[in-house]
Write an enzyme that holds these catalytic residues in place. Structure first.
Site, PDB file in Angstrom:
ATOM      1  N   LYS A   1       0.853  -1.214   0.003  1.00  0.00           N
ATOM      2  CA  LYS A   1      -0.156  -0.008   0.009  1.00  0.00           C
ATOM      3  C   LYS A   1       1.180   1.359  -0.101  1.00  0.00           C
ATOM      4  O   LYS A   1       1.416   1.437   0.834  1.00  0.00           O
ATOM      5  CB  LYS A   1      -0.767   0.103   1.486  1.00  0.00           C
TER       6      LYS A   1
ATOM      7  N   GLU B   1       9.510   1.975  11.081  1.00  0.00           N
ATOM      8  CA  GLU B   1      10.607   2.771  10.581  1.00  0.00           C
ATOM      9  C   GLU B   1      10.071   4.263  11.052  1.00  0.00           C
ATOM     10  O   GLU B   1       9.120   4.634   9.939  1.00  0.00           O
ATOM     11  CB  GLU B   1      11.063   2.600   9.660  1.00  0.00           C
TER      12      GLU B   1
ATOM     13  N   CYS C   1      13.336  11.352   6.853  1.00  0.00           N
ATOM     14  CA  CYS C   1      13.426  11.001   8.324  1.00  0.00           C
ATOM     15  C   CYS C   1      14.770  11.387   8.919  1.00  0.00           C
ATOM     16  O   CYS C   1      14.892  11.287  10.134  1.00  0.00           O
ATOM     17  CB  CYS C   1      12.823   9.796   8.430  1.00  0.00           C
TER      18      CYS C   1
ATOM     19  N   GLU D   1       9.175  16.208  15.439  1.00  0.00           N
ATOM     20  CA  GLU D   1       9.377  16.242  14.129  1.00  0.00           C
ATOM     21  C   GLU D   1       8.484  17.087  13.086  1.00  0.00           C
ATOM     22  O   GLU D   1       7.414  16.877  13.027  1.00  0.00           O
ATOM     23  CB  GLU D   1       9.311  14.906  13.588  1.00  0.00           C
TER      24      GLU D   1
HETATM   25  C1  UN1 Z   1      14.390   8.619   4.915  1.00  0.00           C
HETATM   26  O1  UN1 Z   1      14.250   9.578   5.074  1.00  0.00           O
HETATM   27  O2  UN1 Z   1      13.072   8.003   5.181  1.00  0.00           O
HETATM   28  O3  UN1 Z   1      20.086   8.155   4.564  1.00  0.00           O
HETATM   29  C2  UN1 Z   1      15.074   7.599   4.282  1.00  0.00           C
HETATM   30  C3  UN1 Z   1      19.372   9.118   3.653  1.00  0.00           C
HETATM   31  C4  UN1 Z   1      18.437   8.311   2.632  1.00  0.00           C
HETATM   32  C5  UN1 Z   1      17.259   7.349   3.218  1.00  0.00           C
HETATM   33  C6  UN1 Z   1      16.352   8.315   3.990  1.00  0.00           C
HETATM   34  N1  UN1 Z   1      19.697   7.354   2.117  1.00  0.00           N
HETATM   35  O4  UN1 Z   1      19.004  10.136   4.104  1.00  0.00           O
END
Ligand code: UN1
Length: 497
Positions: free
Chosen positions: A177, A252, A286, A387
């Site tokens: 999804k 995550e 993230c 965040e």
């Molecule tokens: C994310 O922000 O969800 O390390 C992943 C990084 C990328 C992956 C980010 N390779 O910023």
């Protein structure tokens, strides 16, 4: 109704509309009038169809030798390589990140496919000594069954690939999804798998919104594992509802990542890293750095130079050459990002630059926000704790290495932390003490490579890691096998020598 192209769900190898006929649009964040496509707004019945199709496809896929499953991923990698530029352009159009970053996102999926293809021929377990004679013990991995993947819009090809490829290599059948902001990126990724020869029903795609299609996937009793990347708020719901049915749930979630800059650090390098980690992907990673924890000695200099660099960034449509910072993904997120500017001002932080929606000229067609810096931020302020997921960064003063580490560790999250120092002793102390799944020294908080575990501690997740040597853990069960060839009953713990 828009005359944009219409796309279906992928169920049992057929692209089909939602049973209800309901749809939603994917719209470019750089231009509200640019409708990328019309997609099924799926409900419980559609998810049920997809899970049933996955269940039917599972036994044959499970029975396919793992190296053959890996070979299929290698073919998919080649297709993605051939289509890298088209897919990157689509990504920029669909979710906004600038083209150079979109190419990196596709490359991350190619890397993951290659890595998993190789993994297909590596050992699947261990031979372990027995305490009894004429007895052999070993382990192997088995697939979990039907797994549900729920993926975000910010890495709309890379993150689905982190989940899809290991899940498939391990022999699972999948229902994906994808985020409602990036359905076409996900569909194109899955098309590469289909064209590479994936049997019908091994991957199914159900488009729609989280509360409907996503929730139905989480709740479906035949989905034995869930892998979710998204907000901590939704992650808690997924964990609670999936946990009730004793599913494996890998989460995550968010981050509130920081760059620590010590007085002995290379300031030029730190500024480059700060600009990239705070404003790259418009802060919508993230792993983005939304806090700069800077030693008092260099604080004024750092803040002034960060301001200059932020103000020089060109904000615009990511398809345009020379644009550094693309749009925010949608209007809801834009309003959320702006609301944090109000929060920061209300808390008494000093707005150094930005803090405004950009809507002059062509920018008025999309959702743009000025790169934003707050100074005089105290670690406990909401802008330094929550965040924001936008181009907003807080600068926090520190008096020492110890205080900088304490500030860095003072949030609920623990994904990615970085330190700039030239002192090897301080660097190693920081590596040990920083509370995060990923630590960088003299590099920013973004830029994880797929051959290492990816994930965080504290509220960033629930103990799982994606990618790297750990990638298959999410998607397989261990089986321990004991074979006794002595021809007599041997009792463990009792008939030992
Ligand atoms: C994310 O922000 O969800 O390390 C992943 C990084 C990328 C992956 C980010 N390779 O910023």
């Amino acid at each position: 109704m828009s005359d944009a192209p219409r796309f279906g769900n992928l169920i049992g190898g057929e692209w089909v509309p939602a049973r209800s006929g309901a749809t939603f649009e994917s719209v470019s964040p750089a231009d509200r009038e640019d409708v990328v496509g019309v997609f099924p707004r799926s409900g419980r019945e559609d998810v049920g169809d997809a899970v049933a199709a996955a269940g039917r496809a599972f036994p044959a896929w499970r029975g396919t030798p793992q190296p053959a499953r890996g070979d299929l991923l290698r073919r998919a990698a080649q297709l993605l390589r051939d289509r890298k530029e088209d897919l990157a352009r689509l990504m920029t159009r669909e979710m906004g990140k600038v083209l150079v970053e979109a190419r990196g996102d596709v490359q991350e999926a190619i890397d993951m496919a290659d890595y998993m293809a190789g993994e297909g021929r590596r050992p699947v377990g261990e031979t372990v000594p027995s305490e009894l004679t004429d007895k052999v013990c070993f382990t192997w991995r088995e697939p979990v069954g039907v797994v549900g993947l729920i993926t975000p819009w910010n890495f709309p090809v890379a993150i689905p690939s982190w989940k899809l490829f290991p899940a498939l290599l391990a022999g699972n059948a999948v229902v994906l999804k994808p985020a409602e902001d990036t359905p076409l990126c996900a569909a194109r990724l899955v098309e590469a798998l289909v064209e590479a020869g994936l049997p019908a029903g091994v991957v199914n795609v159900v488009h729609g919104i989280g509360e409907e299609a996503g929730a139905a996937l989480v709740d479906h009793p035949d989905v034995r594992a869930l892998s979710f990347t998204g907000s901590a708020e939704v992650g808690r719901l997924v964990a609670a509802r999936g946990g009730q049915q004793l599913k494996r749930v890998s989460l995550e979630l968010g981050g509130k990542n920081a760059i620590v800059v010590l007085d002995d650090g290379d300031l030029d390098l730190a500024i480059d890293g700060a600009v990239w980690a705070a404003f790259g992907t418009t802060g919508q990673r993230c792993t983005a750095a939304s806090r700069m924890i800077v030693h008092r000695e260099v604080l004024g200099n750092f803040t002034e130079r960060l301001r200059e660099r932020a103000e020089a960034l060109r904000v615009g449509n990511g398809l345009d050459e020379g644009v550094d910072v693309g749009p925010i993904v949608n209007d809801r997120q834009l309003r959320r990002v702006h609301s944090y500017t109000e929060v920061g001002l209300g808390e008494g932080a000093r707005l150094v630059t930005g803090g405004a929606v950009l809507d002059r000229g062509d920018l008025g067609r999309g959702h743009f926000y000025a790169p934003t810096i707050f100074a005089d931020v105290r670690p406990a302020m909401r802008i330094a704790q929550e965040e924001i997921f936008g181009p907003t960064v807080s600068v926090i003063a520190a008096e020492s290495l110890e205080q900088a580490i304490a500030h860095a560790n003072s949030t609920a999250y623990g994904l990615s932390l970085s330190i700039y120092t030239r002192d090897v002793n301080r660097a190693f102390r920081a590596m040990r003490e920083l509370q995060a799944g990923i630590v960088y020294v003299n590099a920013p908080t973004i830029g994880a490579e797929i051959q290492l575990p990816f994930g965080g501690i504290k509220s960033t997740g629930n103990g799982h890691r994606e990618a790297g040597s750990t990638a298959l853990e999410e998607f397989s069960e261990w089986k321990s096998v004991y074979v006794d060839y002595s021809g007599r009953l041997q009792r463990a713990q009792i008939d030992t020598a």
